[in-house]
Design a protein around this motif. Structure first.
Motif, PDB file in Angstrom:
ATOM      1  N   TRP A 117      34.503  31.116  47.369  1.00  0.00           N
ATOM      2  CA  TRP A 117      35.438  31.511  46.319  1.00  0.00           C
ATOM      3  C   TRP A 117      36.165  32.768  46.795  1.00  0.00           C
ATOM      4  CZ3 TRP A 117      36.675  28.857  41.977  1.00  0.00           C
ATOM      5  CH2 TRP A 117      35.816  27.825  41.576  1.00  0.00           C
ATOM      6  N   TYR A 118      37.484  32.727  46.668  1.00  0.00           N
ATOM      7  CA  TYR A 118      38.327  33.872  46.942  1.00  0.00           C
ATOM      8  C   TYR A 118      39.016  34.250  45.632  1.00  0.00           C
ATOM      9  CZ  TYR A 118      37.975  33.098  52.009  1.00  0.00           C
ATOM     10  OH  TYR A 118      37.534  32.970  53.302  1.00  0.00           O
ATOM     11  N   ARG A 119      39.588  35.445  45.632  1.00  0.00           N
ATOM     12  CA  ARG A 119      40.414  35.838  44.503  1.00  0.00           C
ATOM     13  C   ARG A 119      41.604  36.645  44.987  1.00  0.00           C
ATOM     14  NH1 ARG A 119      36.308  40.089  41.425  1.00  0.00           N
ATOM     15  NH2 ARG A 119      36.448  41.797  42.949  1.00  0.00           N
ATOM     16  N   GLN A 120      42.656  36.571  44.201  1.00  0.00           N
ATOM     17  CA  GLN A 120      43.862  37.318  44.538  1.00  0.00           C
ATOM     18  C   GLN A 120      44.497  37.841  43.270  1.00  0.00           C
ATOM     19  OE1 GLN A 120      46.691  35.227  47.011  1.00  0.00           O
ATOM     20  NE2 GLN A 120      47.560  37.164  47.713  1.00  0.00           N
ATOM     21  N   ALA A 121      44.590  39.163  43.207  1.00  0.00           N
ATOM     22  CA  ALA A 121      45.251  39.820  42.089  1.00  0.00           C
ATOM     23  C   ALA A 121      46.675  40.151  42.509  1.00  0.00           C
ATOM     24  CB  ALA A 121      44.489  41.090  41.713  1.00  0.00           C
ATOM     25  N   PRO A 122      47.598  40.287  41.547  1.00  0.00           N
ATOM     26  CA  PRO A 122      48.991  40.596  41.877  1.00  0.00           C
ATOM     27  C   PRO A 122      49.097  41.855  42.736  1.00  0.00           C
ATOM     28  CG  PRO A 122      48.813  39.992  39.575  1.00  0.00           C
ATOM     29  CD  PRO A 122      47.411  40.102  40.096  1.00  0.00           C
TER      30      PRO A 122
ATOM     31  N   VAL B 198      40.184  39.625  32.461  1.00  0.00           N
ATOM     32  CA  VAL B 198      39.134  40.372  31.771  1.00  0.00           C
ATOM     33  C   VAL B 198      39.786  41.545  31.057  1.00  0.00           C
ATOM     34  CG1 VAL B 198      36.925  41.552  31.989  1.00  0.00           C
ATOM     35  CG2 VAL B 198      37.522  39.715  33.592  1.00  0.00           C
ATOM     36  N   SER B 199      39.653  41.570  29.752  1.00  0.00           N
ATOM     37  CA  SER B 199      40.248  42.643  28.960  1.00  0.00           C
ATOM     38  C   SER B 199      39.243  43.768  28.732  1.00  0.00           C
ATOM     39  CB  SER B 199      40.724  42.103  27.612  1.00  0.00           C
ATOM     40  OG  SER B 199      39.633  41.608  26.864  1.00  0.00           O
ATOM     41  N   SER B 200      39.765  44.969  28.636  1.00  0.00           N
ATOM     42  CA  SER B 200      38.881  46.136  28.452  1.00  0.00           C
ATOM     43  C   SER B 200      38.616  46.409  26.975  1.00  0.00           C
ATOM     44  CB  SER B 200      39.502  47.369  29.100  1.00  0.00           C
ATOM     45  OG  SER B 200      40.793  47.595  28.579  1.00  0.00           O
TER      46      SER B 200
ATOM     47  N   GLY C 256      32.325  42.708  30.129  1.00  0.00           N
ATOM     48  CA  GLY C 256      30.917  42.485  29.830  1.00  0.00           C
ATOM     49  C   GLY C 256      30.575  41.030  29.586  1.00  0.00           C
ATOM     50  N   GLY C 257      31.591  40.195  29.452  1.00  0.00           N
ATOM     51  CA  GLY C 257      31.375  38.780  29.193  1.00  0.00           C
ATOM     52  C   GLY C 257      31.121  37.985  30.455  1.00  0.00           C
TER      53      GLY C 257
ATOM     54  N   PRO D  64      37.310  44.556  34.067  1.00  0.00           N
ATOM     55  CA  PRO D  64      38.765  44.349  34.149  1.00  0.00           C
ATOM     56  C   PRO D  64      39.256  44.180  35.589  1.00  0.00           C
ATOM     57  CG  PRO D  64      38.280  46.007  32.514  1.00  0.00           C
ATOM     58  CD  PRO D  64      36.971  45.683  33.189  1.00  0.00           C
ATOM     59  N   GLU D  65      38.612  44.844  36.520  1.00  0.00           N
ATOM     60  CA  GLU D  65      39.041  44.734  37.924  1.00  0.00           C
ATOM     61  C   GLU D  65      38.698  43.379  38.540  1.00  0.00           C
ATOM     62  OE1 GLU D  65      37.215  47.180  36.545  1.00  0.00           O
ATOM     63  OE2 GLU D  65      35.656  47.912  37.931  1.00  0.00           O
ATOM     64  N   ASP D  66      37.987  42.527  37.814  1.00  0.00           N
ATOM     65  CA  ASP D  66      37.737  41.169  38.284  1.00  0.00           C
ATOM     66  C   ASP D  66      38.910  40.241  37.960  1.00  0.00           C
ATOM     67  OD1 ASP D  66      34.334  41.545  37.207  1.00  0.00           O
ATOM     68  OD2 ASP D  66      35.095  41.651  39.266  1.00  0.00           O
TER      69      ASP D  66
END
Length: 119
Positions: free
Chosen positions: A36-41, A117-119, A15-16, A87-89
């Protein structure tokens, strides 16, 4: 050689908001688009948002209405305002500049900045 330096990442609650910056080491002319790109593990790199030289913007469906890409040519800097974070961001966010000069394509990448991002 152009260098891109991202900043602004960090840890935020769901939410932040965070605002990422991507500063180029010098003025880049003939820019076709900044993105802008993003990559999660474990995931492939995905396009988050882009802005063309004509200021046309494009967003991934997953961030539409929450993220805003912009740029300040005077500061050689692009931004990604991220609101209503989920969190999925969570990912490493990377800045990319695509330049077309005398018919050749040039791609520049930053080193990335971590967003958690923490839940």
């Amino acid at each position: 050689q152009v260098q891109l330096v991202e900043s602004g990442g960090g840890l935020v609650q769901a939410g932040g908001s965070l605002k990422l910056s991507c500063e180029a080491s010098r003025f880049i002319f003939s820019i076709n688009a900044t993105a802008w790109y993003r990559q999660a593990p474990g995931n492939q790199r995905e396009l988050v948002a882009s802005i063309t030289g004509a200021d046309t913007t494009n967003y991934a469906d997953s961030v539409k209405g929450r993220f805003t890409i912009s740029r300040d040519n005077a500061k050689n800097t692009a931004y990604l305002q991220m609101d209503s974070l989920k969190p999925e961001d969570t990912a490493v966010y990377l800045c990319n500049v695509h330049r077309i000069y005398f018919g050749k394509n040039y791609y520049y990448w930053g080193q990335g900045t971590q967003v958690t991002v923490s839940s």
